[in-house]
Structures are given as structure tokens and as C-alpha cells.
Design a protein around this motif. Structure first.
Motif, short mmCIF file in Angstrom:
data_model
loop_
_atom_site.label_atom_id
_atom_site.label_comp_id
_atom_site.label_asym_id
_atom_site.label_seq_id
_atom_site.Cartn_x
_atom_site.Cartn_y
_atom_site.Cartn_z
N SER A 105 11.42 40.74 38.42
CA SER A 105 11.35 40.25 39.79
C SER A 105 12.45 39.22 39.99
O SER A 105 13.39 39.15 39.20
CB SER A 105 9.99 39.61 40.06
N CYS A 106 12.31 38.42 41.00
CA CYS A 106 13.23 37.31 41.25
C CYS A 106 12.78 36.13 40.39
O CYS A 106 11.63 35.69 40.49
CB CYS A 106 13.20 36.94 42.73
N ALA A 107 13.67 35.61 39.56
CA ALA A 107 13.32 34.48 38.69
C ALA A 107 12.88 33.27 39.50
O ALA A 107 11.95 32.55 39.12
CB ALA A 107 14.49 34.12 37.78
N VAL A 108 13.52 33.03 40.63
CA VAL A 108 13.14 31.88 41.46
C VAL A 108 11.73 32.07 42.01
O VAL A 108 10.91 31.15 42.02
CB VAL A 108 14.17 31.66 42.60
N GLY A 109 11.42 33.28 42.43
CA GLY A 109 10.07 33.57 42.95
C GLY A 109 9.00 33.46 41.87
O GLY A 109 7.96 32.83 42.08
N THR A 110 9.25 34.05 40.71
CA THR A 110 8.23 34.02 39.65
C THR A 110 8.00 32.59 39.14
O THR A 110 6.86 32.21 38.88
CB THR A 110 8.60 34.93 38.46
N VAL A 111 9.08 31.82 39.02
CA VAL A 111 8.93 30.44 38.55
C VAL A 111 8.22 29.60 39.60
O VAL A 111 7.38 28.75 39.26
CB VAL A 111 10.29 29.84 38.16
N ILE A 160 12.12 40.04 51.13
CA ILE A 160 12.65 40.39 49.81
C ILE A 160 11.70 39.91 48.71
O ILE A 160 11.35 40.67 47.80
CB ILE A 160 14.06 39.79 49.61
N GLU A 161 11.28 38.67 48.82
CA GLU A 161 10.39 38.13 47.79
C GLU A 161 9.06 38.87 47.77
O GLU A 161 8.52 39.17 46.70
CB GLU A 161 10.18 36.63 48.02
N GLY A 162 8.52 39.18 48.94
CA GLY A 162 7.27 39.92 49.00
C GLY A 162 7.42 41.35 48.49
O GLY A 162 6.52 41.89 47.83
N ALA A 163 8.57 41.96 48.76
CA ALA A 163 8.81 43.33 48.30
C ALA A 163 8.83 43.40 46.79
O ALA A 163 8.35 44.37 46.19
CB ALA A 163 10.11 43.86 48.89
N TYR A 164 9.38 42.37 46.15
CA TYR A 164 9.38 42.36 44.68
C TYR A 164 7.94 42.46 44.13
O TYR A 164 7.67 43.19 43.17
CB TYR A 164 10.00 41.06 44.16
N SER A 173 10.07 51.46 44.60
CA SER A 173 10.97 50.62 45.41
C SER A 173 10.71 50.79 46.90
O SER A 173 11.45 50.29 47.73
CB SER A 173 12.43 50.96 45.09
N ARG A 174 9.64 51.50 47.23
CA ARG A 174 9.33 51.78 48.63
C ARG A 174 9.21 50.53 49.48
O ARG A 174 9.62 50.52 50.65
CB ARG A 174 8.03 52.59 48.71
N ALA A 175 8.68 49.46 48.92
CA ALA A 175 8.52 48.23 49.71
C ALA A 175 9.87 47.73 50.21
O ALA A 175 9.97 47.24 51.34
CB ALA A 175 7.83 47.15 48.88
N PHE A 176 10.90 47.84 49.40
CA PHE A 176 12.24 47.43 49.84
C PHE A 176 12.79 48.37 50.90
O PHE A 176 13.35 47.92 51.91
CB PHE A 176 13.21 47.36 48.66
N THR A 177 12.63 49.67 50.69
CA THR A 177 13.20 50.61 51.66
C THR A 177 12.49 50.53 53.00
O THR A 177 13.14 50.56 54.05
CB THR A 177 13.19 52.05 51.11
N GLU A 178 11.18 50.40 52.97
CA GLU A 178 10.43 50.27 54.23
C GLU A 178 10.81 49.00 54.98
O GLU A 178 11.08 49.04 56.19
CB GLU A 178 8.93 50.26 53.95
N ALA A 179 10.80 47.88 54.28
CA ALA A 179 11.15 46.61 54.94
C ALA A 179 12.57 46.66 55.48
O ALA A 179 12.83 46.18 56.59
CB ALA A 179 10.99 45.46 53.94
#
Length: 198
Positions: A105-111, A160-164, A173-179
């Protein structure tokens, strides 16, 4: 030669920290795990990072944030129109999550989600990273009003953060393509609205 072997111990530890934080936040990026993944001698940890885990995490997140800035910039710069820019950005993130086999995922988001009281000094780094990314997204878009453009850039970053999160849960990867599809439509609509005479 293996690119990992070409890096010095310090850089290998930073790369390991980034990878581990992308996978499981701070909890999964303990000193022992960083040493194991990096292959660096354990004795070198406090030589390079005298403040321990807090320093490794801070420096790794700073390196990671700059990489994400470059990634966002490249994706948005690849198109000219607002909607196309947004689509390109979300396609790039979809490819990124696929390449990580839905485990990164995004390191900033997970941290941020994993931040404990002992490492609150990281909060400034995390907040700055999100602010810089949103500002960069806003610089690539023009919705006719600076405040609306900044707000829309924030919505893109939140998506983006929610899609991860969804991508990891769904292994898709559907969450990214839909958003990306919906936000591209919205961006074009807002651009057209801004171009209409008052």
C-alpha cells in the motif's frame, strides 16, 4: 549484479523499511525485520541511525514521499486535459498495486494508521507528505478556481488512499479504475463549468 547488493548497508536498510512499511506499517518494520530484509549487519543499525527505529522510519518516509511526488508528477504530466490527467493518475496507481501483488500500500497511509504514541514525531512528516502530494495534484489541474481545485485535489488523494485499502482486501485494482473513471468525469464537468461565461 543484484541491485540490492550494489546499495550500501544504510540504503538497504532504508529500502527495507520502505518495503516493510508499505506492507504492514510501523508494526511490521521493526529493527530485526529491517535487518533481516536488508541483509545489513545488525551492528550497523545504530551506527547509521543512532536514534533507532524513529530515525529509520523518518528518513525512509521522506525518501518514499519524494518518490511518490515524482510518480504523481509523471502520471499527471502525461496528459493535457483534466479528465485525462485524472484517468492517467489512477491507471498508474492501479498498475502499481498490481505490480506489488496487492500486498503493498502507501507507506504514508499504513504508517498513519499504525502510528503509536512513542513515534508521534512522525506525524509531521506524514502530514507534510499528504499536503505536498495534494498540492502537486492541484498544480496539474485547473478547475477555474484555486479553492475548488485544491479541494478536488484533496478528494483525489483521499480516493487514492482509500483505493489502496480496497485493492488489498479485494485483491483487485478495480477500486482505482472505478474511482479514476468517476473522478475524471467530475474533473471534466468542473472544467466545463468553469469555462462557461458568468
Amino acid at each position: 549484479m543484484d541491485s540490492k547488493a550494489q546499495l550500501g548497508s544504510r540504503d538497504r536498510m532504508l529500502e527495507a523499511a520502505i518495503s516493510l512499511m508499505r506492507g504492514s506499517g510501523l508494526t511490521g518494520a521493526g529493527i530485526n525485520e529491517i535487518v533481516r530484509v536488508s541483509g545489513a549487519p545488525k551492528g550497523s543499525v545504530y551506527h547509521f541511525f543512532p536514534q533507532g527505529k524513529a530515525q529509520i522510519a523518518s528518513e525512509a518516509l521522506t525518501v518514499y514521499s519524494k518518490r511518490v511526488m515524482a510518480f504523481i508528477d509523471q502520471a499527471l504530466a502525461s496528459e493535457r486535459q483534466e479528465g485525462a490527467k485524472v484517468s492517467a493518475l489512477f491507471r498508474a496507481f492501479a498498475r502499481r498495486v498490481e505490480e506489488g501483488d496487492f500486498r503493498q500500500s502507501c507507506a504514508v497511509g499504513t504508517v498513519t494508521l499504525d502510528l503509536d504514541a512513542d513515534l508521534q514525531q512522525l506525524q509531521t512528516i506524514l502530514g507534510d507528505a499528504f499536503s505536498q502530494w495534494a498540492a502537486l495534484i492541484g498544480e496539474h489541474l485547473d478547475l477555474g478556481d484555486a479553492v475548488r481545485t485544491r479541494s478536488f485535489a484533496g478528494l483525489i488523494l483521499t480516493s487514492i488512499e482509500g483505493a489502496y485499502v480496497r485493492c488489498r482486501a479485494e485483491r483487485s485494482s478495480r477500486a482505482f479504475t472505478e474511482a479514476g473513471e468517476w473522478l475524471a468525469i467530475l474533473a471534466d464537468q468542473q472544467k466545463l463549468k468553469a469555462m462557461r461565461p458568468a
